[in-house]
Design a protein around this motif. Structure first.
Motif, PDB file in Angstrom:
ATOM      1  N   LEU A  36      63.352  -3.408   4.860  1.00 12.39           N
ATOM      2  CA  LEU A  36      63.551  -1.986   5.152  1.00 12.39           C
ATOM      3  C   LEU A  36      62.170  -1.325   5.197  1.00 12.39           C
ATOM      4  CD1 LEU A  36      65.344   0.428   5.685  1.00 12.39           C
ATOM      5  CD2 LEU A  36      65.554   0.750   3.209  1.00 12.39           C
ATOM      6  N   PHE A  37      61.618  -1.240   6.399  1.00 10.34           N
ATOM      7  CA  PHE A  37      60.296  -0.670   6.643  1.00 10.34           C
ATOM      8  C   PHE A  37      60.426   0.611   7.453  1.00 10.34           C
ATOM      9  CE2 PHE A  37      58.956  -4.789   5.357  1.00 10.34           C
ATOM     10  CZ  PHE A  37      57.580  -4.770   5.136  1.00 10.34           C
ATOM     11  N   ASP A  38      59.502   1.534   7.237  1.00 10.99           N
ATOM     12  CA  ASP A  38      59.405   2.673   8.143  1.00 10.99           C
ATOM     13  C   ASP A  38      58.652   2.222   9.400  1.00 10.99           C
ATOM     14  OD1 ASP A  38      56.633   2.722   7.591  1.00 10.99           O
ATOM     15  OD2 ASP A  38      56.880   4.210   5.994  1.00 10.99           O
ATOM     16  N   THR A  39      58.364   3.146  10.309  1.00 10.57           N
ATOM     17  CA  THR A  39      57.734   2.773  11.579  1.00 10.57           C
ATOM     18  C   THR A  39      56.217   2.971  11.560  1.00 10.57           C
ATOM     19  OG1 THR A  39      58.074   5.008  12.452  1.00 10.57           O
ATOM     20  CG2 THR A  39      59.815   3.373  12.865  1.00 10.57           C
ATOM     21  N   LYS A  40      55.673   3.454  10.457  1.00 10.12           N
ATOM     22  CA  LYS A  40      54.237   3.743  10.395  1.00 10.12           C
ATOM     23  C   LYS A  40      53.448   2.482  10.056  1.00 10.12           C
ATOM     24  CE  LYS A  40      55.576   8.205   8.501  1.00 10.12           C
ATOM     25  NZ  LYS A  40      55.644   9.006   7.258  1.00 10.12           N
ATOM     26  N   ASN A  41      52.253   2.392  10.592  1.00  2.94           N
ATOM     27  CA  ASN A  41      51.370   1.260  10.306  1.00  2.94           C
ATOM     28  C   ASN A  41      50.549   1.571   9.064  1.00  2.94           C
ATOM     29  OD1 ASN A  41      49.838  -1.017  10.373  1.00  2.94           O
ATOM     30  ND2 ASN A  41      48.647  -0.453  12.173  1.00  2.94           N
ATOM     31  N   ASP A  42      50.822   0.835   7.990  1.00  2.00           N
ATOM     32  CA  ASP A  42      50.063   0.973   6.749  1.00  2.00           C
ATOM     33  C   ASP A  42      48.943  -0.060   6.779  1.00  2.00           C
ATOM     34  OD1 ASP A  42      49.056   0.929   4.152  1.00  2.00           O
ATOM     35  OD2 ASP A  42      51.020   1.256   3.222  1.00  2.00           O
ATOM     36  N   THR A  43      47.700   0.397   6.806  1.00  2.00           N
ATOM     37  CA  THR A  43      46.563  -0.515   6.963  1.00  2.00           C
ATOM     38  C   THR A  43      46.311  -1.371   5.729  1.00  2.00           C
ATOM     39  OG1 THR A  43      45.051   1.233   6.227  1.00  2.00           O
ATOM     40  CG2 THR A  43      45.424   1.013   8.606  1.00  2.00           C
ATOM     41  N   LEU A  44      46.979  -1.074   4.616  1.00  2.00           N
ATOM     42  CA  LEU A  44      46.746  -1.832   3.381  1.00  2.00           C
ATOM     43  C   LEU A  44      47.683  -3.027   3.230  1.00  2.00           C
ATOM     44  CD1 LEU A  44      46.187   1.124   0.868  1.00  2.00           C
ATOM     45  CD2 LEU A  44      44.464  -0.244   2.080  1.00  2.00           C
ATOM     46  N   LYS A  55      55.430  -6.842  17.028  1.00  2.00           N
ATOM     47  CA  LYS A  55      56.290  -7.896  17.578  1.00  2.00           C
ATOM     48  C   LYS A  55      57.767  -7.513  17.556  1.00  2.00           C
ATOM     49  CE  LYS A  55      56.917 -11.514  14.955  1.00  2.00           C
ATOM     50  NZ  LYS A  55      58.388 -11.455  14.686  1.00  2.00           N
ATOM     51  N   ASP A  56      58.201  -6.824  16.474  1.00  2.00           N
ATOM     52  CA  ASP A  56      59.616  -6.471  16.342  1.00  2.00           C
ATOM     53  C   ASP A  56      60.005  -5.211  17.111  1.00  2.00           C
ATOM     54  OD1 ASP A  56      59.978  -8.645  14.679  1.00  2.00           O
ATOM     55  OD2 ASP A  56      59.685  -7.492  12.840  1.00  2.00           O
ATOM     56  N   LYS A  57      58.998  -4.519  17.698  1.00  2.00           N
ATOM     57  CA  LYS A  57      59.269  -3.255  18.397  1.00  2.00           C
ATOM     58  C   LYS A  57      60.147  -2.350  17.521  1.00  2.00           C
ATOM     59  CE  LYS A  57      58.621  -5.007  23.090  1.00  2.00           C
ATOM     60  NZ  LYS A  57      57.832  -6.158  22.633  1.00  2.00           N
ATOM     61  N   TRP A  58      59.624  -2.103  16.337  1.00  2.00           N
ATOM     62  CA  TRP A  58      60.370  -1.375  15.306  1.00  2.00           C
ATOM     63  C   TRP A  58      60.270   0.128  15.562  1.00  2.00           C
ATOM     64  CZ3 TRP A  58      64.224  -2.630  12.561  1.00  2.00           C
ATOM     65  CH2 TRP A  58      64.565  -1.961  11.388  1.00  2.00           C
ATOM     66  N   THR A  59      61.217   0.644  16.343  1.00  2.00           N
ATOM     67  CA  THR A  59      61.208   2.040  16.765  1.00  2.00           C
ATOM     68  C   THR A  59      61.952   2.918  15.759  1.00  2.00           C
ATOM     69  OG1 THR A  59      63.256   1.744  17.995  1.00  2.00           O
ATOM     70  CG2 THR A  59      61.180   1.332  19.180  1.00  2.00           C
ATOM     71  N   GLU A  60      61.817   4.217  15.941  1.00  2.00           N
ATOM     72  CA  GLU A  60      62.532   5.165  15.087  1.00  2.00           C
ATOM     73  C   GLU A  60      64.043   4.957  15.211  1.00  2.00           C
ATOM     74  OE1 GLU A  60      62.526   8.466  12.330  1.00  2.00           O
ATOM     75  OE2 GLU A  60      60.988   7.065  13.049  1.00  2.00           O
ATOM     76  N   GLU A  61      64.513   4.669  16.407  1.00  2.00           N
ATOM     77  CA  GLU A  61      65.949   4.434  16.609  1.00  2.00           C
ATOM     78  C   GLU A  61      66.423   3.234  15.797  1.00  2.00           C
ATOM     79  OE1 GLU A  61      69.132   3.449  20.236  1.00  2.00           O
ATOM     80  OE2 GLU A  61      66.969   3.610  20.653  1.00  2.00           O
ATOM     81  N   ARG A  62      65.651   2.159  15.800  1.00  2.00           N
ATOM     82  CA  ARG A  62      66.037   0.967  15.040  1.00  2.00           C
ATOM     83  C   ARG A  62      65.966   1.237  13.537  1.00  2.00           C
ATOM     84  NH1 ARG A  62      63.525  -4.160  18.592  1.00  2.00           N
ATOM     85  NH2 ARG A  62      64.870  -3.768  20.401  1.00  2.00           N
ATOM     86  N   TYR A  63      64.968   1.988  13.118  1.00  2.00           N
ATOM     87  CA  TYR A  63      64.854   2.339  11.700  1.00  2.00           C
ATOM     88  C   TYR A  63      66.061   3.157  11.245  1.00  2.00           C
ATOM     89  CZ  TYR A  63      63.097   4.691   7.494  1.00  2.00           C
ATOM     90  OH  TYR A  63      62.952   5.195   6.215  1.00  2.00           O
ATOM     91  N   LEU A  64      66.444   4.143  12.046  1.00  2.00           N
ATOM     92  CA  LEU A  64      67.596   4.974  11.687  1.00  2.00           C
ATOM     93  C   LEU A  64      68.882   4.163  11.669  1.00  2.00           C
ATOM     94  CD1 LEU A  64      66.763   8.252  13.668  1.00  2.00           C
ATOM     95  CD2 LEU A  64      66.505   7.827  11.210  1.00  2.00           C
ATOM     96  N   ASN A  65      69.005   3.201  12.582  1.00  2.00           N
ATOM     97  CA  ASN A  65      70.187   2.328  12.577  1.00  2.00           C
ATOM     98  C   ASN A  65      70.216   1.458  11.326  1.00  2.00           C
ATOM     99  OD1 ASN A  65      72.569   1.147  14.084  1.00  2.00           O
ATOM    100  ND2 ASN A  65      71.310  -0.695  13.851  1.00  2.00           N
ATOM    101  N   LYS A  66      69.032   0.986  10.902  1.00  2.00           N
ATOM    102  CA  LYS A  66      68.937   0.182   9.677  1.00  2.00           C
ATOM    103  C   LYS A  66      69.378   1.017   8.470  1.00  2.00           C
ATOM    104  CE  LYS A  66      67.194  -3.427   7.257  1.00  2.00           C
ATOM    105  NZ  LYS A  66      67.623  -4.831   7.362  1.00  2.00           N
ATOM    106  N   LEU A  67      68.940   2.267   8.394  1.00  2.00           N
ATOM    107  CA  LEU A  67      69.354   3.149   7.298  1.00  2.00           C
ATOM    108  C   LEU A  67      70.867   3.373   7.313  1.00  2.00           C
ATOM    109  CD1 LEU A  67      66.554   5.878   7.404  1.00  2.00           C
ATOM    110  CD2 LEU A  67      66.879   4.154   5.620  1.00  2.00           C
TER     111      LEU A  67
END
Length: 348
Positions: A36-44, A55-67
């Motif tokens: 369960l990840f958000d869509t932001k790139n955390d550099t750490l 690679k997963d093309k983890w969009t806001e739409e997919r994140y909201l569907n996961k929630l």
């Protein structure tokens, strides 16, 4: 939400010849939320795959569907017996506090008013464990995150998840919950086994430290252990017993071993079911008088919608991704749960 039941010959654990008694049930659950990840790139952390450009093309739409999917499942775990969402939920594979807040505030869960206990772990993938709790049922009074120190054969640090312990009051009764996500079997079971043995030793130290202060402490340890109930980490290090009649005052009881030996599992790999997701407890939660909270029964939550409906993986957990393709499922693990029960004395 309190649930009072009239139980007479309701369970093999409860036998009454005279009259029915009133009981209150509380449900404790664990669920691996599978990245369960958000869509932001955390550099750490290594979360690049779970971004819109990754690679997963983890969009806001997919994140909201996961929630939507995760919150629906959590709201229903154990509800066949308890008619409500679980009171305590341990989770793993969550990126940060933000995704947990989005989860508990989702329309499927908001009405239950869950609180969150969470620490950032040093895991390289950035995945953490956390405890969710209904504020109406449980009040945390103390919590801590215990670091698991691991080193590979070259002597370099191998970063993994912390083990979270939360002490609190469940309807004014003190109880402890430990949330785990032990090292994976990456590289093979035998090669990775020493890491899980170290995780078991840490878990035992945490439990021992509580029991030294209070031998009758009620403790439930839950998580994705990446080991089955019969593996050395649980049988030789933690000495988890499958038979409740073989317990002494400091023993640990693992009711899920019986499910495993019946062929039940929480995840499947190469046509083999594993029961990596487990809950076990101190013997203080095994009681016949039911005057305080005690163990009633355990289960694996497997509604049909959580299963792959067709193909060679039919019946397996329906994942978010399969074979590198997005299918919009739930998790590669089924949730597990147990019910605690106690008598409710009428004032009349």
């Amino acid at each position: 939400m309190r649930l009072l039941l009239l139980i007479c010959f309701f369970s093999p654990l409860l036998t009454y010849a005279q009259k029915a008694d009133s009981y209150q049930i509380r449900t404790v659950a664990f669920y691996n939320l599978e990245n369960l990840f958000d869509t932001k790139n955390d550099t750490l952390i290594f979360d690049d795959d779970r971004t819109p450009e990754g690679k997963d093309k983890w969009t806001e739409e997919r994140y909201l569907n996961k929630l939507e999917n995760m919150s629906k499942v959590i709201s229903e775990i154990g509800s066949t017996d308890n008619k409500t969402a679980p009171d305590i939920v341990g989770v793993c594979e969550v990126e940060n506090l933000g995704v947990l807040e989005d989860l508990v505030h989702h329309k499927n869960l908001a009405k239950f008013n869950y609180g969150i206990v969470h620490y950032e772990s040093p895991d390289e993938r950035g995945i953490d464990v956390a405890l969710l709790y209904k504020k109406s049922a449980f009040v945390p009074v103390n919590f801590n995150s215990h670091r698991l120190l691991l080193f590979n054969l070259e002597g370099k640090r191998d970063y993994s998840r912390d083990q979270l312990i939360v002490e609190g009051l469940l309807d004014n009764e003190k109880i402890y919950f430990i949330v785990n996500h032990w090292p994976s079997r990456s590289g093979g079971e035998a090669r990775s086994r020493p890491f899980r043995l170290e995780a078991a030793k840490l878990n035992k130290r945490i439990i021992d430290s509580v029991q030294r202060q209070d031998t009758s402490a009620k403790i439930i340890s839950m998580g994705d252990f990446n080991d089955d109930p019969i593996d050395p980490s649980l049988k030789k290090i933690l000495l988890v017993e499958k038979n409740s009649k073989n317990l002494d005052s400091l023993s640990l009881y693992g009711p899920m071993e019986k499910l495993y030996k019946k062929g039940r599992g929480s995840l499947a790999y190469r046509d083999k079911w594993n029961l990596f997701d487990q809950l076990y407890m101190t013997s203080s939660l095994i009681s016949a008088d039911r005057e305080g909270y005690s163990y009633w029964k355990v289960g694996i939550f497997t509604p049909e919608y959580l299963m792959d409906p067709k193909g060679k993986y039919k019946g397996y957990p329906l994942r978010t991704y399969a074979g590198g393709s997005y299918i919009g499922g739930y998790s590669d693990h089924f949730p597990v749960y147990l019910h605690l029960i106690k008598k409710v004395h009428n004032m009349n």
